[in-house]
Design a protein around this motif. Sequence first.
Motif, PDB file in Angstrom:
ATOM      1  N   ALA A   1       3.352   8.179   6.954  1.00  0.00           N
ATOM      2  CA  ALA A   1       4.214   8.114   5.767  1.00  0.00           C
ATOM      3  C   ALA A   1       3.801   6.946   4.864  1.00  0.00           C
ATOM      4  O   ALA A   1       3.770   7.095   3.637  1.00  0.00           O
ATOM      5  CB  ALA A   1       5.676   7.980   6.177  1.00  0.00           C
ATOM      6  N   VAL A   2       3.460   5.812   5.461  1.00  0.00           N
ATOM      7  CA  VAL A   2       2.996   4.659   4.672  1.00  0.00           C
ATOM      8  C   VAL A   2       1.697   5.012   3.950  1.00  0.00           C
ATOM      9  O   VAL A   2       1.518   4.691   2.770  1.00  0.00           O
ATOM     10  CB  VAL A   2       2.812   3.414   5.575  1.00  0.00           C
ATOM     11  CG1 VAL A   2       2.088   2.293   4.838  1.00  0.00           C
ATOM     12  CG2 VAL A   2       4.151   2.940   6.089  1.00  0.00           C
ATOM     13  N   MET A   3       0.791   5.681   4.646  1.00  0.00           N
ATOM     14  CA  MET A   3      -0.468   6.099   4.019  1.00  0.00           C
ATOM     15  C   MET A   3      -0.198   6.993   2.816  1.00  0.00           C
ATOM     16  O   MET A   3      -0.786   6.817   1.742  1.00  0.00           O
ATOM     17  CB  MET A   3      -1.354   6.843   5.033  1.00  0.00           C
ATOM     18  CG  MET A   3      -1.962   5.971   6.094  1.00  0.00           C
ATOM     19  SD  MET A   3      -2.878   6.892   7.389  1.00  0.00           S
ATOM     20  CE  MET A   3      -3.845   8.044   6.465  1.00  0.00           C
ATOM     21  N   LEU A   4       0.701   7.964   2.980  1.00  0.00           N
ATOM     22  CA  LEU A   4       1.018   8.884   1.891  1.00  0.00           C
ATOM     23  C   LEU A   4       1.688   8.166   0.718  1.00  0.00           C
ATOM     24  O   LEU A   4       1.416   8.479  -0.446  1.00  0.00           O
ATOM     25  CB  LEU A   4       1.897  10.026   2.405  1.00  0.00           C
ATOM     26  CG  LEU A   4       1.186  10.996   3.352  1.00  0.00           C
ATOM     27  CD1 LEU A   4       2.191  11.926   4.005  1.00  0.00           C
ATOM     28  CD2 LEU A   4       0.110  11.775   2.611  1.00  0.00           C
ATOM     29  N   ARG A   5       2.553   7.185   1.028  1.00  0.00           N
ATOM     30  CA  ARG A   5       3.189   6.406  -0.054  1.00  0.00           C
ATOM     31  C   ARG A   5       2.150   5.612  -0.830  1.00  0.00           C
ATOM     32  O   ARG A   5       2.215   5.507  -2.055  1.00  0.00           O
ATOM     33  CB  ARG A   5       4.256   5.483   0.508  1.00  0.00           C
ATOM     34  CG  ARG A   5       5.533   6.186   0.830  1.00  0.00           C
ATOM     35  CD  ARG A   5       6.659   5.212   1.199  1.00  0.00           C
ATOM     36  NE  ARG A   5       7.667   5.934   1.946  1.00  0.00           N
ATOM     37  CZ  ARG A   5       7.755   5.973   3.270  1.00  0.00           C
ATOM     38  NH1 ARG A   5       6.927   5.293   4.019  1.00  0.00           N
ATOM     39  NH2 ARG A   5       8.694   6.679   3.860  1.00  0.00           N
ATOM     40  N   ASP A   6       1.173   5.046  -0.124  1.00  0.00           N
ATOM     41  CA  ASP A   6       0.107   4.303  -0.799  1.00  0.00           C
ATOM     42  C   ASP A   6      -0.691   5.213  -1.728  1.00  0.00           C
ATOM     43  O   ASP A   6      -1.062   4.810  -2.833  1.00  0.00           O
ATOM     44  CB  ASP A   6      -0.828   3.643   0.216  1.00  0.00           C
ATOM     45  CG  ASP A   6      -0.204   2.437   0.905  1.00  0.00           C
ATOM     46  OD1 ASP A   6       0.844   1.935   0.423  1.00  0.00           O
ATOM     47  OD2 ASP A   6      -0.760   1.998   1.935  1.00  0.00           O
ATOM     48  N   ILE A   7      -0.959   6.424  -1.277  1.00  0.00           N
ATOM     49  CA  ILE A   7      -1.669   7.385  -2.115  1.00  0.00           C
ATOM     50  C   ILE A   7      -0.827   7.732  -3.338  1.00  0.00           C
ATOM     51  O   ILE A   7      -1.324   7.743  -4.471  1.00  0.00           O
ATOM     52  CB  ILE A   7      -2.034   8.652  -1.313  1.00  0.00           C
ATOM     53  CG1 ILE A   7      -3.057   8.304  -0.231  1.00  0.00           C
ATOM     54  CG2 ILE A   7      -2.563   9.751  -2.234  1.00  0.00           C
ATOM     55  CD1 ILE A   7      -3.247   9.384   0.818  1.00  0.00           C
ATOM     56  N   ALA A   8       0.463   7.990  -3.126  1.00  0.00           N
ATOM     57  CA  ALA A   8       1.354   8.309  -4.240  1.00  0.00           C
ATOM     58  C   ALA A   8       1.415   7.149  -5.231  1.00  0.00           C
ATOM     59  O   ALA A   8       1.392   7.361  -6.448  1.00  0.00           O
ATOM     60  CB  ALA A   8       2.748   8.647  -3.720  1.00  0.00           C
ATOM     61  N   ASP A   9       1.475   5.928  -4.731  1.00  0.00           N
ATOM     62  CA  ASP A   9       1.510   4.753  -5.601  1.00  0.00           C
ATOM     63  C   ASP A   9       0.263   4.665  -6.467  1.00  0.00           C
ATOM     64  O   ASP A   9       0.324   4.284  -7.634  1.00  0.00           O
ATOM     65  CB  ASP A   9       1.670   3.469  -4.789  1.00  0.00           C
ATOM     66  CG  ASP A   9       3.056   3.328  -4.183  1.00  0.00           C
ATOM     67  OD1 ASP A   9       3.981   4.078  -4.582  1.00  0.00           O
ATOM     68  OD2 ASP A   9       3.214   2.462  -3.287  1.00  0.00           O
ATOM     69  N   ALA A  10      -0.886   5.027  -5.898  1.00  0.00           N
ATOM     70  CA  ALA A  10      -2.129   5.002  -6.672  1.00  0.00           C
ATOM     71  C   ALA A  10      -2.073   6.008  -7.820  1.00  0.00           C
ATOM     72  O   ALA A  10      -2.588   5.745  -8.908  1.00  0.00           O
ATOM     73  CB  ALA A  10      -3.317   5.288  -5.761  1.00  0.00           C
ATOM     74  N   PHE A  11      -1.443   7.146  -7.603  1.00  0.00           N
ATOM     75  CA  PHE A  11      -1.308   8.140  -8.663  1.00  0.00           C
ATOM     76  C   PHE A  11      -0.287   7.707  -9.706  1.00  0.00           C
ATOM     77  O   PHE A  11      -0.390   8.065 -10.869  1.00  0.00           O
ATOM     78  CB  PHE A  11      -0.916   9.511  -8.090  1.00  0.00           C
ATOM     79  CG  PHE A  11      -2.086  10.293  -7.585  1.00  0.00           C
ATOM     80  CD1 PHE A  11      -2.831  11.097  -8.422  1.00  0.00           C
ATOM     81  CD2 PHE A  11      -2.442  10.224  -6.251  1.00  0.00           C
ATOM     82  CE1 PHE A  11      -3.917  11.811  -7.953  1.00  0.00           C
ATOM     83  CE2 PHE A  11      -3.523  10.936  -5.759  1.00  0.00           C
ATOM     84  CZ  PHE A  11      -4.270  11.730  -6.617  1.00  0.00           C
ATOM     85  N   ASP A  12       0.716   6.944  -9.290  1.00  0.00           N
ATOM     86  CA  ASP A  12       1.737   6.467 -10.215  1.00  0.00           C
ATOM     87  C   ASP A  12       1.251   5.320 -11.097  1.00  0.00           C
ATOM     88  O   ASP A  12       1.790   5.087 -12.161  1.00  0.00           O
ATOM     89  CB  ASP A  12       2.989   6.002  -9.459  1.00  0.00           C
ATOM     90  CG  ASP A  12       3.859   7.165  -9.024  1.00  0.00           C
ATOM     91  OD1 ASP A  12       3.733   8.260  -9.606  1.00  0.00           O
ATOM     92  OD2 ASP A  12       4.665   6.967  -8.094  1.00  0.00           O
TER      93      ASP A  12
END
Length: 70
Positions: free
Chosen positions: A46-57
């Motif tokens: 979940a942390v990995m996915l949040r980091d990816i989402a943050d990069a897109f944001d």
Amino acid sequence: MTEECQASWEATEEQIETIIIPAMKNIAQQCSVYGERLQCPPAFIAVMLRDIADAFDAQPPESESSCGCC
């Protein structure tokens, strides 16, 4: 893509059914495999996915905007 562009874009039913849902299922399956291979708790994935989402944001510099509407 600016916030204005993001607010005005909406996926079509066809995009949802043929691209978005299959992509989400594929990503979830891949992440499950990574979790098994790493033998880590789901919270780490979940942390990995949040980091990816943050990069897109993150807002790209104006010169790198690929949005045709702004």
